[in-house]
Design an enzyme around this catalytic site. Structure first.
Site, PDB file in Angstrom:
ATOM      1  N   SER A 108       0.840  -1.191   0.000  1.00  0.00           N
ATOM      2  CA  SER A 108       0.000   0.000   0.000  1.00  0.00           C
ATOM      3  C   SER A 108       0.879   1.247   0.000  1.00  0.00           C
ATOM      4  O   SER A 108       1.976   1.250   0.565  1.00  0.00           O
ATOM      5  CB  SER A 108      -0.901  -0.002   1.235  1.00  0.00           C
ATOM      6  N   SER A 109       0.379   2.310  -0.604  1.00  0.00           N
ATOM      7  CA  SER A 109       1.135   3.564  -0.628  1.00  0.00           C
ATOM      8  C   SER A 109       1.290   4.161   0.764  1.00  0.00           C
ATOM      9  O   SER A 109       2.178   4.987   0.994  1.00  0.00           O
ATOM     10  CB  SER A 109       0.461   4.580  -1.552  1.00  0.00           C
ATOM     11  N   CYS A 110       0.444   3.741   1.728  1.00  0.00           N
ATOM     12  CA  CYS A 110       0.570   4.282   3.091  1.00  0.00           C
ATOM     13  C   CYS A 110       1.819   3.753   3.789  1.00  0.00           C
ATOM     14  O   CYS A 110       2.159   4.205   4.887  1.00  0.00           O
ATOM     15  CB  CYS A 110      -0.679   3.978   3.916  1.00  0.00           C
ATOM     16  N   TYR A 137      -1.538  -0.797   9.860  1.00  0.00           N
ATOM     17  CA  TYR A 137      -1.747  -1.404   8.544  1.00  0.00           C
ATOM     18  C   TYR A 137      -0.486  -1.273   7.692  1.00  0.00           C
ATOM     19  O   TYR A 137      -0.060  -2.234   7.033  1.00  0.00           O
ATOM     20  CB  TYR A 137      -2.922  -0.728   7.853  1.00  0.00           C
ATOM     21  N   LYS A 141       1.862  -4.340   6.038  1.00  0.00           N
ATOM     22  CA  LYS A 141       2.115  -4.450   4.610  1.00  0.00           C
ATOM     23  C   LYS A 141       3.610  -4.332   4.281  1.00  0.00           C
ATOM     24  O   LYS A 141       4.117  -4.988   3.366  1.00  0.00           O
ATOM     25  CB  LYS A 141       1.310  -3.380   3.860  1.00  0.00           C
ATOM     26  N   HIS A 181     -12.721   3.614   2.029  1.00  0.00           N
ATOM     27  CA  HIS A 181     -11.747   4.647   1.722  1.00  0.00           C
ATOM     28  C   HIS A 181     -12.444   5.886   1.169  1.00  0.00           C
ATOM     29  O   HIS A 181     -13.647   5.879   0.889  1.00  0.00           O
ATOM     30  CB  HIS A 181     -10.709   4.120   0.730  1.00  0.00           C
TER      31      HIS A 181
END
Length: 316
Positions: A108-110, A137, A141, A181
């Site tokens: 994920s980009s987070c 999260y 990931k 989201h």
């Protein structure tokens, strides 16, 4: 080229998984293997081992996991870590044990630092702390990304291919404003406001943070591309984005136009914004020959049309 074989798509009912099933089903690559949560708990090590032993898939697309927006991330951080880590540990171990030829995993980009140069290249992973509202999260990931690279390093292959799509949207998204989201939640809230003829809608934050949105069909197309090409010389992991970002305010205004909501958009600045900007540098995969094809305006219209016909609460 992938020969006729078993391709296991984990999370086939979800946003990315369902798009992968649609794309692979139309590509003539062989039988797909799927199992819903009732028949296979991916957090159960013995169950996952038994499933791989019985099905022996040659390829795996791991699109299963616990996901959610800011509210869910803040309320259930332990659940995000427990479920995602368990799924990743079990599926990776079974894929290695049973000789899977390629496994695609979604980060994920987070995972990127909250304060990061833009656009964000893959080399900036672990260069700083992630956004606190999604830290649990993000760390789960990140562990999956590093696990893919660790398997490849230890066993001298590139069978495990970690991918980092930016904010994904499309059919089968979660449109619940409490758990979804931002894009899908906005579609639901603004449609509801139109139906109820609400004069204004109060949205979280300032509306200033910028986000990049990639359609699930583009992510699925990237999966097909990677499954059917030699990746031996490819540097991993791979960002997957469209190369353009939008402010949340711009997104809300675009969705309001598509939905047909004519009321006011107001902003609750006491609520968190999250990371100020998340734009990916996708030059690695672009240079390899893949590019996205779904612009945001087209994707939003198609997603809203799907929402109207598939979400029970969307009474037109």
């Amino acid at each position: 080229m992938v020969a006729s074989c078993g391709i296991y798509v984990a999370g086939h009912n979800g946003l990315i998984g369902s798009a992968v099933v649609r794309r692979l089903s139309g590509a003539g690559l062989g039988p797909l293997v799927t199992a819903d949560r009732r028949s296979l708990d991916l957090a159960d090590h013995l169950a996952v081992q038994a499933f791989f032993a019985a099905n022996r898939p040659d390829y795996v697309v791991l699109a299963a996991g616990k996901v959610g927006g800011i509210v869910e991330n803040q309320a259930h951080p332990a659940d995000f870590m427990n479920q995602n880590l368990a799924i990743q540990l079990n599926v990776f171990a079974a894929a290695h044990q049973y000789g899977v030829k390629k496994l695609l995993f979604f980060g994920s980009s987070c995972m990127y630092p909250r304060e990061c140069s833009q656009p964000m290249p893959e080399t900036h992973l672990l260069a700083g702390k992630p956004e606190p509202t999604s830290a649990a999260y993000a760390v789960s990931k990140l562990a999956g990304i590093q696990m893919c690279l660790a398997y490849n390093q230890q066993y001298g292959s590139k069978r495990f291919i970690p991918l980092i799509p930016n904010s994904v949207y499309g059919p089968n998204d979660n449109f619940d404003p409490k758990t979804g989201h931002v894009l899908s939640a906005l579609i639901h809230r603004l449609h509801e406001a139109k139906m109820q003829k609400t004069a204004s809608v109060l949205l979280w934050g300032t509306g200033l943070p910028r986000r990049e949105f990639v359609h699930a069909d583009d992510v699925a197309d990237a999966c097909l591309f990677l499954l059917t090409h030699d990746v031996a010389d490819l540097e991993l992991p791979l960002n997957i984005g469209i190369g353009v970002d939008y402010s949340i305010r711009e997104l809300a205004e675009a969705i309001a136009g598509i939905v047909g909501y004519r009321g006011r958009l107001e902003w609750d600045t006491s609520k968190p914004d999250g990371a100020p900007r998340k734009l990916l540098d996708s030059s690695r995969i672009y240079g390899y020959g893949w590019t996205p094809s779904v612009p945001l305006d087209k994707g939003l219209k198609e997603t809203y049309a799907w929402y109207l016909t598939h979400v029970p609460s969307a009474v037109a």
